[in-house]
Scaffold this motif. Structure first.
Motif, PDB file in Angstrom:
ATOM      1  N   UNK A 237      44.386 -15.869  39.886  1.00  0.00           N
ATOM      2  CA  UNK A 237      45.284 -15.701  39.942  1.00  0.00           C
ATOM      3  C   UNK A 237      46.631 -14.424  39.657  1.00  0.00           C
ATOM      4  N   UNK A 238      44.975 -13.419  40.236  1.00  0.00           N
ATOM      5  CA  UNK A 238      46.146 -12.413  40.278  1.00  0.00           C
ATOM      6  C   UNK A 238      46.326 -11.909  41.743  1.00  0.00           C
ATOM      7  N   UNK A 239      45.119 -12.606  42.257  1.00  0.00           N
ATOM      8  CA  UNK A 239      45.673 -11.777  43.421  1.00  0.00           C
ATOM      9  C   UNK A 239      46.857 -13.020  44.141  1.00  0.00           C
ATOM     10  N   UNK A 240      46.384 -14.361  43.863  1.00  0.00           N
ATOM     11  CA  UNK A 240      48.093 -15.345  44.125  1.00  0.00           C
ATOM     12  C   UNK A 240      49.461 -14.559  43.215  1.00  0.00           C
ATOM     13  N   UNK A 241      49.430 -13.587  42.545  1.00  0.00           N
ATOM     14  CA  UNK A 241      50.599 -13.191  41.962  1.00  0.00           C
ATOM     15  C   UNK A 241      50.968 -12.124  42.607  1.00  0.00           C
ATOM     16  N   UNK A 242      49.131 -11.526  42.881  1.00  0.00           N
ATOM     17  CA  UNK A 242      50.490 -10.175  43.597  1.00  0.00           C
ATOM     18  C   UNK A 242      50.710 -10.448  45.022  1.00  0.00           C
TER      19      UNK A 242
END
Length: 273
Positions: A237-242
């Motif tokens: 999710x951090x990658x998707x948020x980025x």
């Protein structure tokens, strides 16, 4: 060199008094030895703050106390001696794993803390404990309304992503207010937590769906995270948020973007050690 703090959640040791809560067990211990003062998570619990590790019941957590503490470090709550609120906060901020320390600090700041007492408590810690306490307090925000919000916000900032606003207020088309657990007004991106107490039940779920639909109509994109996402699978999710923030107009330097990727990997590894 990038420094990644300890993220590992503490694990409870078996309690010697099965079924009894922290307050009851400490009361029994204090009656047997009047020199004892509740400390750490036990002191926080007696003061009304739930800072136990996620998923741990109070009867599972061992007592934390110390004999003969200085009177100036103590207070009496419901007839029981505990470290005073500022001392308890500093002990937790200095001693708990990073995410739990920030979540505890959020709770204490939300409940109110005397600035002078906090400064005095910080003067008594040194070295690595002082560094950890200061880092947790600097990352704290009293607007957080749940530990999972605190964890999510802390992971976002430790990954190097832009700081979100807790409990971000958004005006809907009908003039009402909608609140996002976390959000970025500049890019109209929000985060909500699924499965939290405030978001459970059929009626609440319907309300959330209508609210998200209204926000989408105003150009907002809302990510929904559950506890497993935050506590076990942060990389995804951090990658998707980025990528979502980039698609909405966030424009970091390439060097910063590279650093964020490295940070996401490092903190993911740190959480699974």
């Amino acid at each position: 060199m990038m420094q990644i703090p300890a993220y590992r959640t503490a694990i409870a040791e078996p309690s010697a008094s099965t079924g009894a809560g922290l307050r009851k067990r400490f009361e029994e211990a204090f009656e047997a030895d009047l020199s004892l003062t509740a400390t750490g998570r036990t002191a926080a619990w007696i003061q009304g703050f739930d800072v136990l590790p996620p998923g741990v019941a109070e009867h599972e957590w061992p007592l934390e106390y110390a004999p003969g503490l200085p009177v100036e470090d103590t207070a009496v709550v419901d007839g029981l001696p505990v470290t005073h609120r500022a001392r308890t906060l500093v002990d937790l901020a200095a001693g708990l794993p990073r995410l739990e320390a920030v979540a505890a600090a959020d709770q204490f700041l939300r409940g109110g803390i005397d600035a002078r007492s906090l400064a005095a408590a910080l003067e008594k810690v040194h070295g690595n404990r002082l560094r950890r306490a200061n880092a947790a307090l600097l990352a704290a925000d009293p607007r957080a309304e749940s530990p999972m919000e605190s964890w999510t916000r802390c992971l976002i900032r430790d990954a190097g992503l832009p700081a979100p606003t807790p409990q971000l207020r958004v005006r809907t088309a009908d003039g009402r207010s909608a609140f996002l657990d976390l959000g970025w007004d500049a890019w109209k991106v929000g985060i909500e937590h699924d499965g939290m107490d405030a978001h459970t039940g059929t009626e609440a779920e319907l309300h959330d769906r209508h609210r998200h639909h209204a926000l989408h109509g105003l150009g907002w994109e809302v990510m929904t995270l559950n506890a497993a996402d935050v506590m076990e699978h942060p990389r995804k999710w951090l990658t998707e948020l980025r990528e979502l923030l980039l698609s909405r107009g966030w424009d970091p330097d390439l060097s910063d973007l590279h650093d964020i990727g490295a940070r996401i990997e490092a903190l993911t590894q740190a959480m699974h050690r």
